[in-house]
Write a protein that holds these residues in place. Structure first.
Motif, short mmCIF file in Angstrom:
data_model
loop_
_atom_site.label_atom_id
_atom_site.label_comp_id
_atom_site.label_asym_id
_atom_site.label_seq_id
_atom_site.Cartn_x
_atom_site.Cartn_y
_atom_site.Cartn_z
N MET A 183 -35.70 -5.00 -11.26
CA MET A 183 -35.99 -5.99 -10.21
C MET A 183 -34.74 -6.26 -9.38
N ALA A 184 -33.57 -6.27 -10.03
CA ALA A 184 -32.31 -6.54 -9.32
C ALA A 184 -32.01 -5.40 -8.36
N ARG A 185 -32.01 -4.18 -8.86
CA ARG A 185 -31.66 -3.04 -7.99
C ARG A 185 -32.69 -2.86 -6.87
N SER A 186 -33.97 -3.20 -7.16
CA SER A 186 -35.00 -3.02 -6.14
C SER A 186 -34.95 -4.12 -5.07
N SER A 187 -34.23 -5.19 -5.37
CA SER A 187 -34.11 -6.26 -4.37
C SER A 187 -32.70 -6.33 -3.81
N GLY A 188 -31.91 -5.31 -4.08
CA GLY A 188 -30.55 -5.24 -3.53
C GLY A 188 -29.61 -6.29 -4.07
N ARG A 189 -29.83 -6.69 -5.32
CA ARG A 189 -28.95 -7.71 -5.92
C ARG A 189 -28.22 -7.12 -7.11
N ASP A 190 -27.11 -7.76 -7.46
CA ASP A 190 -26.37 -7.33 -8.65
C ASP A 190 -27.02 -7.91 -9.88
#
Lengths: 422, 175
Positions: A10-17
């Motif tokens: 979910m983090a990588r797919s939303s551009g978050r660390d």
């Protein structure tokens, strides 16, 4: 503090660390699946957003599975409209009659789902995609239309519950039995509501891709948001000839935070059956030995794969389906159908008196071939047993694994495959 | 402020029973879907407008409202078409909870007491801003768990379709 595999995806797919449970994010979507009876409405809604071209013609996957081949004029007309709209939008991946299969099987088998990404579908068993280490999520027509337009969907980050599965699989005990065991243990849509379920441990490492798909498939019926198995050597082997896209071995961090951790030793897991009406009303097979039934069904996105068919064939070889039982097998896709044919399993089953039908969702949703009538007692390797699910509201559906269905169909009564003379 | 009559449901009202399988292949349309909504839940609702003609505004339910799988939106449009303006339950099934958010129909998580203290036909009043549910008939008051800001924003737009359409038209990013 580390993250679980679902949080990482979910983090990588939303551009978050980093993401934390409860947070609401818009994520990128790898593939959006829709199928025959809802698909036209997805495209209609998509266009009403002011768009004419989908976000990626290769990533909107269209499948004919609930209505094919059309048993009624109504379905035939719906399918014609569906074909027209798919053509109009120049969709690259259209699995129509002749190349069809149950959408979730197609999505995984044809390499449209990649580890470490999120894919969604307009059918509840989209949770199946977790088998290859992806987040698979069921959504409605609205979410599909939005994703077709933007390549995105909104999610609230779920808390993760870990199931650590240890022990050795007994002969004839299948992933379905573990699914139903967890269903009985956790209860339907109870504690697991909205959660992400992560399956790990030695008994998962040794589980085939078909078994992982069964396990992840039924997490939706536990009320969970998704079910996932981290990618490993089994995943790598499975995907090798199915996709050229790059993917990586995303896993949970050692210090990831779990809402709960359950340890289950499957060494003495018995074949398990859900009683008619509710999925979480489960018993082990010994409680139902001798129970008569008149219809047997193997197929669906839960248990219509080659491994399931091979298990049936092994049990039913040189035997005959009991004269009081009608048995239908519906392979989950044309690919599975062909593989089962080439392996000789279909010949074995036809000789045993099993009717084979062309791949579709069949009677599982009560819409197509083999529906249950008043007073029917069905022993099914499908996924749902609610009143009216497979047709008549006066029918009763017992859910179990393909091995229990196969052994029981020979005897004409519920039978433990472990004690059956094979 | 929304005011009206409530229908009190039993445990485990399933999506399957809200829209029975015969109608899954119908177009998603509030008027159409509301005609046979709840047909599988009670015999008295299993006729044209059987549920709708009761003029309920609220549903008060216990655990797992609209559960048992099924992501079809007919469940939500059927309820909306029948005049339902909010559903209060101890818990909701995930798929329909999501659909309800996308349609801007408040699915409000409330506690057990709320369910136990309500009877079908009671007059309720729901103050969405404050999250307060009043049972006027019984003279009781309950607080609900407030909706996330995103959920309120989508509801204020009249649903996710409008929310996204607006962003696309303005060229705003969706994030």
């Amino acid at each position: 503090m580390g993250m679980t595999i679902t949080e990482k995806i979910m983090a990588r797919s939303s551009g978050r660390d980093k993401v934390v449970p409860g947070e609401l994010v818009w994520t990128d979507i790898e593939s959006v699946m829709t199928m025959d009876f809802l698909g036209k409405q997805c495209f209609d809604k998509f266009r009403s957003l002011g768009k004419t071209e989908v976000f990626d013609k290769n990533k909107v996957i269209c499948v004919s599975d609930h209505l094919v081949p059309p048993p009624t004029q109504k379905f035939a007309n719906m399918l014609n409209e569906w074909r027209e709209v798919v053509k109009q939008h120049d969709i690259a991946n259209f699995y129509d009659l002749g190349r069809q299969g149950i959408a979730h099987q197609i999505m995984v088998e044809q390499g449209h789902v990649l580890p470490g990404t999120i894919s969604i579908g307009t059918d509840s068993h989209a949770n199946t995609y977790g088998a290859v280490g992806a987040v698979g999520n069921a959504i409605g027509v609205t979410d599909a239309a939005v994703a077709m337009a933007t390549g995105k969907a909104w999610f609230r980050i779920p808390k993760t519950v870990k199931f650590n599965i240890t022990g050795k699989w007994q002969p004839w005990v299948m992933a379905k039995d573990l699914s139903l065991h967890i269903m009985g243990m956790m209860h339907w849509n109870g504690h697991l509501l909205y959660k992400s379920l992560e399956f790990t441990g030695p008994a998962i490492s040794s589980l085939s891709m078909a078994g992982r798909m069964t396990l992840c498939n039924m997490t939706v019926d536990l009320g969970a948001k998704n079910g996932i198995v981290a990618p490993d050597v089994v995943t790598e082997r499975y995907l090798r000839n199915r996709t050229n896209e790059k993917w990586d071995f995303v896993t949970s961090d050692d210090d990831a935070k779990y809402d709960m951790v359950y340890d289950i030793d499957i060494s003495d897991l018995a074949p398990t059956i859900a009683l008619p009406g509710k999925l979480d009303d489960t018993v082990t097979v010994d409680k139902l030995i001798g129970k008569k039934f008149n219809k047997a069904f193997v197929g669906t996105c839960t248990n219509g794969r080659l491994e399931d068919i091979a298990t049936m064939a092994e049990i039913m070889k040189d035997k005959q389906v009991h004269r009081d039982v009608n048995m239908i097998l519906v392979p989950a896709s044309q690919t599975v159908y062909l593989e089962a044919l080439q392996a000789g399993h279909l010949e074995t089953l036809i000789k045993a008196g099993v009717a084979i039908d062309t791949p579709s969702c069949a009677s599982c949703a009560g819409l197509h071939t083999g529906v249950a009538g008043d007073g029917d007692i069905v022993l099914s390797a499908g996924n749902r047993n609610m009143t009216g699910r497979m047709g008549s509201r006066e029918a009763k559906v017992y859910l179990t694994s393909p091995s229990v269905v196969a052994a029981s169909a020979i005897r004409g009564e519920i039978t433990d495959p472990r004690t059956f003379d094979i | 402020m929304i005011k009206g009559k409530c229908w009190v449901a039993d445990d485990y009202v399933m999506a399957y029973d809200i829209i029975i399988s015969e109608y899954w292949t119908s177009p998603i349309d509030p008027v159409e879907n509301s005609k046979m909504v709840m047909a599988g839940v009670k015999d008295e609702f299993n006729k044209e407008n059987g549920f709708k003609d009761n003029d309920f505004t609220f549903i008060v339910a216990n655990h797992n409202f609209a559960g048992g799988g099924k992501s079809i939106e007919h469940v939500i449009t059927g309820l909306m078409g029948a005049g339902i303006r909010a559903v209060f339950a101890t818990s909701f099934a995930r798929l329909q909870f999501r659909n309800a958010i996308n349609y801007g129909l408040p699915f409000i998580t409330s506690d057990d007491e709320m369910h136990l203290g309500c009877e079908t036909g009671d007059e309720l009043e729901y103050d969405a801003d404050k999250g307060i549910i009043r049972n006027i008939t019984k003279g009781t008051e309950f607080t609900s768990i407030p909706a996330a800001p995103f959920v309120s924003e989508v509801a204020a737009s009249g649903g996710l379709m409008n929310f996204v359409r607006d962003k696309i038209a303005k060229g705003e990013p969706i994030e």
